[in-house]
Design a protein around this motif. Structure first.
Motif, PDB file in Angstrom:
ATOM      1  N   PRO A   1       0.814  -1.225   0.000  1.00 41.74           N
ATOM      2  CA  PRO A   1       0.000   0.000   0.000  1.00 41.74           C
ATOM      3  C   PRO A   1       0.852   1.281   0.000  1.00 41.74           C
ATOM      4  O   PRO A   1       0.521   2.254  -0.666  1.00 41.74           O
ATOM      5  CB  PRO A   1      -0.830  -0.101   1.285  1.00 41.74           C
ATOM      6  CG  PRO A   1      -0.852  -1.549   1.622  1.00 41.74           C
ATOM      7  CD  PRO A   1       0.459  -2.099   1.121  1.00 41.74           C
ATOM      8  N   VAL A   2       1.946   1.249   0.748  1.00 43.02           N
ATOM      9  CA  VAL A   2       2.822   2.427   0.791  1.00 43.02           C
ATOM     10  C   VAL A   2       3.505   2.615  -0.560  1.00 43.02           C
ATOM     11  O   VAL A   2       3.578   3.735  -1.084  1.00 43.02           O
ATOM     12  CB  VAL A   2       3.874   2.284   1.920  1.00 43.02           C
ATOM     13  CG1 VAL A   2       4.887   3.411   1.875  1.00 43.02           C
ATOM     14  CG2 VAL A   2       3.199   2.233   3.278  1.00 43.02           C
ATOM     15  N   GLY A   3       3.996   1.533  -1.155  1.00 38.11           N
ATOM     16  CA  GLY A   3       4.650   1.602  -2.456  1.00 38.11           C
ATOM     17  C   GLY A   3       3.706   2.124  -3.529  1.00 38.11           C
ATOM     18  O   GLY A   3       4.079   2.986  -4.344  1.00 38.11           O
ATOM     19  N   GLU A   4       2.460   1.619  -3.526  1.00 37.52           N
ATOM     20  CA  GLU A   4       1.482   2.073  -4.514  1.00 37.52           C
ATOM     21  C   GLU A   4       1.102   3.534  -4.293  1.00 37.52           C
ATOM     22  O   GLU A   4       0.877   4.285  -5.250  1.00 37.52           O
ATOM     23  CB  GLU A   4       0.249   1.175  -4.483  1.00 37.52           C
ATOM     24  CG  GLU A   4       0.518  -0.198  -5.079  1.00 37.52           C
ATOM     25  CD  GLU A   4      -0.697  -1.119  -5.025  1.00 37.52           C
ATOM     26  OE1 GLU A   4      -1.689  -0.790  -4.330  1.00 37.52           O
ATOM     27  OE2 GLU A   4      -0.640  -2.178  -5.677  1.00 37.52           O
ATOM     28  N   ALA A   5       1.056   3.956  -3.043  1.00 41.19           N
ATOM     29  CA  ALA A   5       0.739   5.351  -2.746  1.00 41.19           C
ATOM     30  C   ALA A   5       1.838   6.279  -3.274  1.00 41.19           C
ATOM     31  O   ALA A   5       1.557   7.340  -3.850  1.00 41.19           O
ATOM     32  CB  ALA A   5       0.551   5.539  -1.243  1.00 41.19           C
ATOM     33  N   ILE A   6       3.078   5.872  -3.108  1.00 40.25           N
ATOM     34  CA  ILE A   6       4.200   6.682  -3.602  1.00 40.25           C
ATOM     35  C   ILE A   6       4.191   6.714  -5.130  1.00 40.25           C
ATOM     36  O   ILE A   6       4.435   7.758  -5.747  1.00 40.25           O
ATOM     37  CB  ILE A   6       5.544   6.162  -3.043  1.00 40.25           C
ATOM     38  CG1 ILE A   6       5.590   6.409  -1.525  1.00 40.25           C
ATOM     39  CG2 ILE A   6       6.721   6.829  -3.749  1.00 40.25           C
ATOM     40  CD1 ILE A   6       6.779   5.806  -0.829  1.00 40.25           C
ATOM     41  N   GLU A   7       3.889   5.576  -5.769  1.00 42.60           N
ATOM     42  CA  GLU A   7       3.772   5.552  -7.233  1.00 42.60           C
ATOM     43  C   GLU A   7       2.667   6.496  -7.700  1.00 42.60           C
ATOM     44  O   GLU A   7       2.854   7.262  -8.655  1.00 42.60           O
ATOM     45  CB  GLU A   7       3.448   4.131  -7.717  1.00 42.60           C
ATOM     46  CG  GLU A   7       4.621   3.177  -7.689  1.00 42.60           C
ATOM     47  CD  GLU A   7       4.255   1.823  -8.266  1.00 42.60           C
ATOM     48  OE1 GLU A   7       3.779   1.777  -9.425  1.00 42.60           O
ATOM     49  OE2 GLU A   7       4.447   0.815  -7.560  1.00 42.60           O
ATOM     50  N   SER A   8       1.529   6.456  -7.027  1.00 44.42           N
ATOM     51  CA  SER A   8       0.407   7.327  -7.396  1.00 44.42           C
ATOM     52  C   SER A   8       0.759   8.798  -7.201  1.00 44.42           C
ATOM     53  O   SER A   8       0.395   9.653  -8.023  1.00 44.42           O
ATOM     54  CB  SER A   8      -0.834   6.996  -6.566  1.00 44.42           C
ATOM     55  OG  SER A   8      -1.311   5.725  -6.911  1.00 44.42           O
ATOM     56  N   LEU A   9       1.481   9.088  -6.139  1.00 44.84           N
ATOM     57  CA  LEU A   9       1.908  10.458  -5.893  1.00 44.84           C
ATOM     58  C   LEU A   9       2.833  10.936  -7.016  1.00 44.84           C
ATOM     59  O   LEU A   9       2.677  12.045  -7.532  1.00 44.84           O
ATOM     60  CB  LEU A   9       2.610  10.550  -4.538  1.00 44.84           C
ATOM     61  CG  LEU A   9       3.116  11.927  -4.137  1.00 44.84           C
ATOM     62  CD1 LEU A   9       1.954  12.893  -3.991  1.00 44.84           C
ATOM     63  CD2 LEU A   9       3.899  11.848  -2.835  1.00 44.84           C
ATOM     64  N   GLY A  10       3.777  10.100  -7.404  1.00 41.78           N
ATOM     65  CA  GLY A  10       4.675  10.450  -8.511  1.00 41.78           C
ATOM     66  C   GLY A  10       3.922  10.672  -9.813  1.00 41.78           C
ATOM     67  O   GLY A  10       4.188  11.625 -10.550  1.00 41.78           O
ATOM     68  N   ASN A  11       2.955   9.794 -10.082  1.00 41.72           N
ATOM     69  CA  ASN A  11       2.133   9.954 -11.295  1.00 41.72           C
ATOM     70  C   ASN A  11       1.323  11.246 -11.245  1.00 41.72           C
ATOM     71  O   ASN A  11       1.182  11.948 -12.252  1.00 41.72           O
ATOM     72  CB  ASN A  11       1.196   8.758 -11.476  1.00 41.72           C
ATOM     73  CG  ASN A  11       1.938   7.510 -11.904  1.00 41.72           C
ATOM     74  OD1 ASN A  11       3.004   7.588 -12.507  1.00 41.72           O
ATOM     75  ND2 ASN A  11       1.375   6.355 -11.586  1.00 41.72           N
ATOM     76  N   GLY A  12       0.788  11.558 -10.073  1.00 43.95           N
ATOM     77  CA  GLY A  12       0.003  12.782  -9.923  1.00 43.95           C
ATOM     78  C   GLY A  12       0.841  14.031 -10.147  1.00 43.95           C
ATOM     79  O   GLY A  12       0.404  14.972 -10.813  1.00 43.95           O
ATOM     80  N   VAL A  13       2.044  14.035  -9.603  1.00 45.88           N
ATOM     81  CA  VAL A  13       2.936  15.178  -9.804  1.00 45.88           C
ATOM     82  C   VAL A  13       3.282  15.323 -11.288  1.00 45.88           C
ATOM     83  O   VAL A  13       3.260  16.422 -11.841  1.00 45.88           O
ATOM     84  CB  VAL A  13       4.218  15.035  -8.952  1.00 45.88           C
ATOM     85  CG1 VAL A  13       5.261  16.067  -9.348  1.00 45.88           C
ATOM     86  CG2 VAL A  13       3.891  15.153  -7.468  1.00 45.88           C
ATOM     87  N   GLU A  14       3.570  14.208 -11.943  1.00 49.46           N
ATOM     88  CA  GLU A  14       3.902  14.245 -13.366  1.00 49.46           C
ATOM     89  C   GLU A  14       2.723  14.771 -14.199  1.00 49.46           C
ATOM     90  O   GLU A  14       2.892  15.638 -15.060  1.00 49.46           O
ATOM     91  CB  GLU A  14       4.312  12.861 -13.860  1.00 49.46           C
ATOM     92  CG  GLU A  14       4.739  12.853 -15.315  1.00 49.46           C
ATOM     93  CD  GLU A  14       5.277  11.503 -15.758  1.00 49.46           C
ATOM     94  OE1 GLU A  14       5.871  11.455 -16.850  1.00 49.46           O
ATOM     95  OE2 GLU A  14       5.110  10.498 -15.033  1.00 49.46           O
ATOM     96  N   ASN A  15       1.534  14.254 -13.924  1.00 58.33           N
ATOM     97  CA  ASN A  15       0.353  14.708 -14.669  1.00 58.33           C
ATOM     98  C   ASN A  15       0.062  16.180 -14.405  1.00 58.33           C
ATOM     99  O   ASN A  15      -0.288  16.933 -15.324  1.00 58.33           O
ATOM    100  CB  ASN A  15      -0.863  13.851 -14.318  1.00 58.33           C
ATOM    101  CG  ASN A  15      -0.738  12.434 -14.835  1.00 58.33           C
ATOM    102  OD1 ASN A  15       0.005  12.171 -15.774  1.00 58.33           O
ATOM    103  ND2 ASN A  15      -1.455  11.522 -14.203  1.00 58.33           N
ATOM    104  N   GLY A  16       0.200  16.610 -13.161  1.00 61.61           N
ATOM    105  CA  GLY A  16      -0.014  18.022 -12.829  1.00 61.61           C
ATOM    106  C   GLY A  16       0.989  18.922 -13.531  1.00 61.61           C
ATOM    107  O   GLY A  16       0.629  19.971 -14.071  1.00 61.61           O
ATOM    108  N   ALA A  17       2.253  18.510 -13.540  1.00 63.11           N
ATOM    109  CA  ALA A  17       3.286  19.304 -14.222  1.00 63.11           C
ATOM    110  C   ALA A  17       3.008  19.378 -15.718  1.00 63.11           C
ATOM    111  O   ALA A  17       3.193  20.426 -16.344  1.00 63.11           O
ATOM    112  CB  ALA A  17       4.669  18.712 -13.961  1.00 63.11           C
ATOM    113  N   ASN A  18       2.548  18.282 -16.308  1.00 61.64           N
ATOM    114  CA  ASN A  18       2.217  18.291 -17.737  1.00 61.64           C
ATOM    115  C   ASN A  18       1.063  19.239 -18.034  1.00 61.64           C
ATOM    116  O   ASN A  18       1.083  19.962 -19.031  1.00 61.64           O
ATOM    117  CB  ASN A  18       1.878  16.882 -18.226  1.00 61.64           C
ATOM    118  CG  ASN A  18       3.105  16.023 -18.404  1.00 61.64           C
ATOM    119  OD1 ASN A  18       4.213  16.521 -18.562  1.00 61.64           O
ATOM    120  ND2 ASN A  18       2.917  14.719 -18.365  1.00 61.64           N
ATOM    121  N   ASN A  19       0.042  19.250 -17.171  1.00 64.03           N
ATOM    122  CA  ASN A  19      -1.099  20.139 -17.365  1.00 64.03           C
ATOM    123  C   ASN A  19      -0.700  21.609 -17.228  1.00 64.03           C
ATOM    124  O   ASN A  19      -1.114  22.454 -18.024  1.00 64.03           O
ATOM    125  CB  ASN A  19      -2.231  19.809 -16.392  1.00 64.03           C
ATOM    126  CG  ASN A  19      -2.907  18.497 -16.723  1.00 64.03           C
ATOM    127  OD1 ASN A  19      -2.847  18.025 -17.850  1.00 64.03           O
ATOM    128  ND2 ASN A  19      -3.546  17.900 -15.725  1.00 64.03           N
TER     129      ASN A  19
END
Length: 121
Positions: free
Chosen positions: A91-109
């Motif tokens: 759960p912690v690993g997946e949360a960190i992956e999701s956080l990284g994906n969210g930051v990447e998507n936000g930066a792209n937007n």
């Protein structure tokens, strides 16, 4: 007179998007060095659009780069935690992956918005 000016211009030194063309008035002594198709972008407006476009594309590109690096780092760290700790840390690993994906998507937007603003959209 205009032809003399054209003969003295080193055309091979000009960027490919800028080509000299003579205004439609054949009596004009003015050599127009603006990009073809930008009749509305002259003077201060044209200069402002050039600067904002350049800055927008640069900042947008940097934003995408930073977002991509943070996103990849987050996914890598999350996968490492999941792999090292097994199901207990998943759960912690997946949360960190999701956080990284969210930051990447936000930066792209945000980068897309900056680039669009630079294009006066």
């Amino acid at each position: 007179m205009v032809q003399d000016k054209l003969d003295r211009v080193s055309l091979h030194l000009l960027p490919p998007i800028i080509t000299p063309h003579i205004q439609s008035d054949p009596t004009s002594q003015h050599l127009d060095m603006s990009p073809i198709g930008s009749e509305n972008d002259k003077g201060a407006t044209g200069a402002a659009k050039f600067v904002t476009s350049t800055v927008g594309n640069t900042v947008g590109g940097l934003g995408r780069t930073v977002g991509g690096v943070v996103g990849a780092g987050g996914r890598g760290l999350g996968q490492t935690i999941t792999g090292a700790t097994g199901s207990a840390g998943k759960p912690v690993g997946e949360a960190i992956e999701s956080l990284g994906n969210g930051v990447e998507n936000g930066a792209n937007n945000v980068s897309k918005g900056v680039e669009d603003a630079g294009k006066w959209k």
